[in-house]
Write an enzyme that holds these catalytic residues in place. Sequence first.
Site, PDB file in Angstrom:
ATOM      1  N   GLN A  65     -43.665 -18.876 -31.491  1.00 14.63           N
ATOM      2  CA  GLN A  65     -44.622 -17.699 -30.858  1.00 14.63           C
ATOM      3  C   GLN A  65     -45.154 -18.547 -29.508  1.00 14.63           C
ATOM      4  O   GLN A  65     -43.807 -18.811 -28.310  1.00 14.63           O
ATOM      5  CB  GLN A  65     -46.400 -17.760 -31.651  1.00 14.63           C
ATOM      6  N   VAL A  66     -46.267 -18.740 -28.979  1.00 12.68           N
ATOM      7  CA  VAL A  66     -46.507 -19.461 -27.622  1.00 12.68           C
ATOM      8  C   VAL A  66     -47.223 -21.201 -27.816  1.00 12.68           C
ATOM      9  O   VAL A  66     -47.758 -21.574 -28.488  1.00 12.68           O
ATOM     10  CB  VAL A  66     -47.830 -18.800 -27.251  1.00 12.68           C
ATOM     11  N   TYR A 114     -48.606 -24.351 -25.615  1.00 15.07           N
ATOM     12  CA  TYR A 114     -48.401 -24.956 -23.818  1.00 15.07           C
ATOM     13  C   TYR A 114     -47.358 -26.238 -23.088  1.00 15.07           C
ATOM     14  O   TYR A 114     -47.095 -27.148 -24.058  1.00 15.07           O
ATOM     15  CB  TYR A 114     -49.859 -25.626 -23.048  1.00 15.07           C
ATOM     16  N   GLY A 172     -36.216 -27.457 -27.521  1.00 11.84           N
ATOM     17  CA  GLY A 172     -36.091 -28.899 -27.928  1.00 11.84           C
ATOM     18  C   GLY A 172     -37.426 -29.223 -28.176  1.00 11.84           C
ATOM     19  O   GLY A 172     -37.963 -28.795 -29.084  1.00 11.84           O
ATOM     20  N   ALA A 197     -41.326 -30.657 -27.696  1.00  7.69           N
ATOM     21  CA  ALA A 197     -42.589 -31.417 -26.137  1.00  7.69           C
ATOM     22  C   ALA A 197     -43.359 -32.412 -26.983  1.00  7.69           C
ATOM     23  O   ALA A 197     -44.076 -32.327 -27.786  1.00  7.69           O
ATOM     24  CB  ALA A 197     -43.448 -29.693 -25.840  1.00  7.69           C
ATOM     25  N   CYS A 257     -48.477 -21.972 -31.135  1.00  5.17           N
ATOM     26  CA  CYS A 257     -47.968 -21.380 -32.238  1.00  5.17           C
ATOM     27  C   CYS A 257     -48.265 -20.903 -33.065  1.00  5.17           C
ATOM     28  O   CYS A 257     -47.688 -20.441 -34.309  1.00  5.17           O
ATOM     29  CB  CYS A 257     -47.143 -22.983 -33.042  1.00  5.17           C
TER      30      CYS A 257
END
Length: 198
Positions: A52-53, A55, A129, A131, A147
């Site tokens: 999902q999303v 940052y 990868g 983060a 997420c």
Amino acid sequence: MQAFTDTRDAATPDELWALEHPPVFTQGMNGRPEHLLAPGDIPVVPVDRGGQVTYHGPGQAVVYVLVDVRRRKLGIRTLITLLETVTIDLLAEHGVTAAAQPDAPGVYVDDAKIASVGLRVRRGASYHGVALNVDMDLTPFQRINPCGYQGLQVTQMRDLGISAAPADVGRAVMQRLHDELLPSDPQSVPRTSDPVGR
């Protein structure tokens, strides 16, 4: 990453990239718009990874893994587990106990997420990868369901008492991945970009 993956062939050396991003929300291929609560002035970029999303921003160590998984006979789950394990081991060296969760890729300290993991495999090669939150402004995470999980808390190394430069953390993650994935491969290429916004 896409251009590199699309133009590589069986002889192309694998690469690991360590970098920091300017502020950006990235929305995975199956990302649902309801998880973008209030992005405001931070751009939302659709990307071709799973999930999902999330940052990305200055103070976060991002390591991209551009590896020919067919050549190395790696499964995607094996590679995700390696990204999580390398991050967990690095945090353990700093006295922080972290863990992966089987139903939600990434690395967690207690119930707070400290690292996101997302991969894509195309033409037999991986990209995207891990983060790892090092020393950053965490407030943009409040503008999303990280997420896809409503109310998911996030944390970072600084808030756990670890003083480290994101570029140094990125290099450390990249070196660990290199040692695990490419230990005797002179054709592999680790790269570090200039940090953004630091």
